[in-house]
Write an enzyme that holds these catalytic residues in place. Structure first.
Site, short mmCIF file in Angstrom:
data_model
loop_
_atom_site.label_atom_id
_atom_site.label_comp_id
_atom_site.label_asym_id
_atom_site.label_seq_id
_atom_site.Cartn_x
_atom_site.Cartn_y
_atom_site.Cartn_z
N ARG A 50 0.85 -1.20 0.00
CA ARG A 50 0.00 0.00 0.00
C ARG A 50 0.88 1.25 0.00
O ARG A 50 0.54 2.27 -0.61
CB ARG A 50 -0.95 0.01 1.21
N TYR A 102 -14.31 17.30 -17.27
CA TYR A 102 -14.75 15.91 -17.29
C TYR A 102 -15.93 15.76 -16.31
O TYR A 102 -15.85 16.24 -15.18
CB TYR A 102 -13.57 15.00 -16.89
N ASP A 173 -5.51 19.32 -15.25
CA ASP A 173 -5.80 17.97 -15.71
C ASP A 173 -5.33 17.89 -17.15
O ASP A 173 -5.91 18.50 -18.04
CB ASP A 173 -7.31 17.69 -15.59
N LYS A 198 -6.51 6.72 -20.06
CA LYS A 198 -6.67 7.27 -21.41
C LYS A 198 -5.38 7.11 -22.22
O LYS A 198 -4.98 6.01 -22.50
CB LYS A 198 -7.14 8.72 -21.31
C1 PLP Z 1 -11.51 10.01 -17.77
C2 PLP Z 1 -11.10 11.28 -17.21
C3 PLP Z 1 -10.93 11.43 -15.82
C4 PLP Z 1 -11.24 10.32 -14.85
O1 PLP Z 1 -10.37 9.22 -15.01
P1 PLP Z 1 -10.77 7.70 -14.67
O2 PLP Z 1 -9.50 6.97 -14.94
O3 PLP Z 1 -11.90 7.33 -15.59
O4 PLP Z 1 -11.19 7.66 -13.25
C5 PLP Z 1 -10.50 12.65 -15.36
N1 PLP Z 1 -10.24 13.69 -16.19
C6 PLP Z 1 -10.40 13.58 -17.52
C7 PLP Z 1 -10.11 14.76 -18.39
C8 PLP Z 1 -10.84 12.38 -18.08
O5 PLP Z 1 -11.00 12.29 -19.40
#
Ligand code: PLP
Length: 383
Positions: A50, A102, A173, A198
């Site tokens: 962890r 998002y 982000d 992604k």
């Molecule tokens: C998908 C996404 C998230 C969240 O990520 P997960 O891996 O699905 O929890 C956050 N910010 C953006 C811009 C995203 O496209």
């Protein structure tokens, strides 16, 4: 940071050993929960997974290096990363956030962070000046650029200057562009978030999230928090991310070329009303994006003339999959109104420009001509 980014996706040590790990080119998966100690008061550097795991640590080194950070944290999902980051704030703290984000981030802020006493001002940071919204208790500015899904582009350098002047954190982000195309920390941001699900993972097969920072005090807080709250990425998933990142550059180049082709083609279609792609020279964020990113990415949002046509397109696609998520090798099309942004209140959605005629494409690595052919036949069935 002297080597090129493609090299750094594969080799992170300047003086890499010749035959470490028995010469294994693939980093080992340390599938262990715990670690034996060599003696009382002694440690191999690893005590419990962890807290730390060698495979996760290797991945964190790669991602920190790609973003130009001093530390990175690999979490089980992108949302776990944002949730962990928000543990550094306290009840009564105020955050200025992009309005178009998002959908999951908006859901987190509205339903969890607010319950925890965090206050928000939501603002289109590409058009409005966040400096005007600063209050005595403001602690951070939170942006996406380009935003999901409306592709608004904010000036990272300018926003970072405002944040610095007022002692705020700038959190970006960076999921949509990946470190291959954009490095917010090098433009003045303090923290970068990624959904590793992604582009970093890149194969639509693993969930992951990252926090990267160049601030020692934030890194220290987050090390404590990841140990304490426990959403660190599992060893096997860490390995999948290490593997995915090896081809990040090839995938980003290829998918953005395909996206440029599709964006140009979409613009010419009768049923298409607007194409939001920052690579188009008439996109309002085109010039800013050129000054802060090395590419325009592979996300395209577009609107068609009627909701009926939007739904028809989703029904008719075959090779292109009607699915949430983005950034993988396969091309996906999604419907923000009922999918990624379903939990965003309708009036907020409409204010942000997400209508029942809005569709979002995540362009993959297929042959571009095949993608055009598929959309051509789908559109033909709409008229
Ligand atoms: C998908 C996404 C998230 C969240 O990520 P997960 O891996 O699905 O929890 C956050 N910010 C953006 C811009 C995203 O496209």
């Amino acid at each position: 940071m002297s080597r090129g980014i493609n090299t750094r996706c594969l080799h992170i040590e300047a003086d890499e050993g010749k035959t470490e790990h028995f010469g294994s080119l693939s980093y080992p998966i340390y599938q262990t929960a715990t670690y034996a100690h060599p003696g009382v008061g002694k440690s191999t550097g690893y005590d419990y997974s962890r807290l730390q795991n060698p495979t996760r640590a290797q991945l964190e080194k790669v991602v920190a290096d790609l973003e130009g950070g001093i530390d990175a944290f690999a979490l089980s999902t992108g949302m776990a990363a944002i949730t962990l980051l928000f543990e550094i704030f306290r009840p009564g703290d105020h955050i200025i956030s992009d309005a178009d984000l998002y959908g999951g981030s908006i859901r987190l802020f509205d339903n969890v962070s607010k319950k925890n006493g965090i206050e928000f001002t939501f603002l289109d940071c590409s058009r409005n000046d966040p400096e005007k919204e600063i209050r005595p208790n403001t602690k951070a500015i939170y942006i996406e650029t380009p935003t999901n899904p409306m592709m608004h582009v904010s000036d990272i350098r300018k926003t970072a200057e405002i944040a610095k002047k007022h002692g705020l954190l700038l959190i970006v982000d960076n999921t949509f562009l990946s470190p291959y195309f954009q490095n917010p920390l090098l433009l003045g941001a303090d923290v970068v978030i990624h959904s590793g699900t992604k582009f970093l993972g890149g194969h639509n097969d693993t969930l992951a999230g990252f926090i990267v920072t160049n601030r020692p005090e934030i890194s220290e807080k987050l090390r404590f928090l990841i140990k304490t709250t426990g959403a660190g990425l599992a060893p096997f998933d860490s390995w999948l991310l290490i593997r995915g990142i090896k081809t990040l550059g090839l995938r980003m180049e290829r998918t953005s070329q395909n996206a440029a082709l599709l964006a140009g083609w979409l613009k010419e279609q009768k049923i298409v009303k607007t194409v939001y792609y920052p690579g188009l020279s008439d996109h309002p964020g085109h010039e800013i994006m050129k000054s802060q990113a090395r590419g325009f990415g592979s996300m395209i949002t577009f609107t068609v003339d009627t909701q009926e046509h939007a739904l028809r397109i989703l029904e008719e696609v075959r090779m292109i999959k009607y699915a949430e998520s983005l950034g993988g090798v396969e091309t996906l099309i999604t419907y923000p109104t009922t999918q990624t942004h379903a939990d965003v209140p309708e009036e907020v959605r409409l204010k942000n420009g997400i209508t029942p005629c809005t569709l979002r494409l995540s362009v993959g690595i297929e042959d571009g001509e095949d993608l055009v052919e598929e959309l051509k036949s789908v559109f033909a069935r709409c008229t």
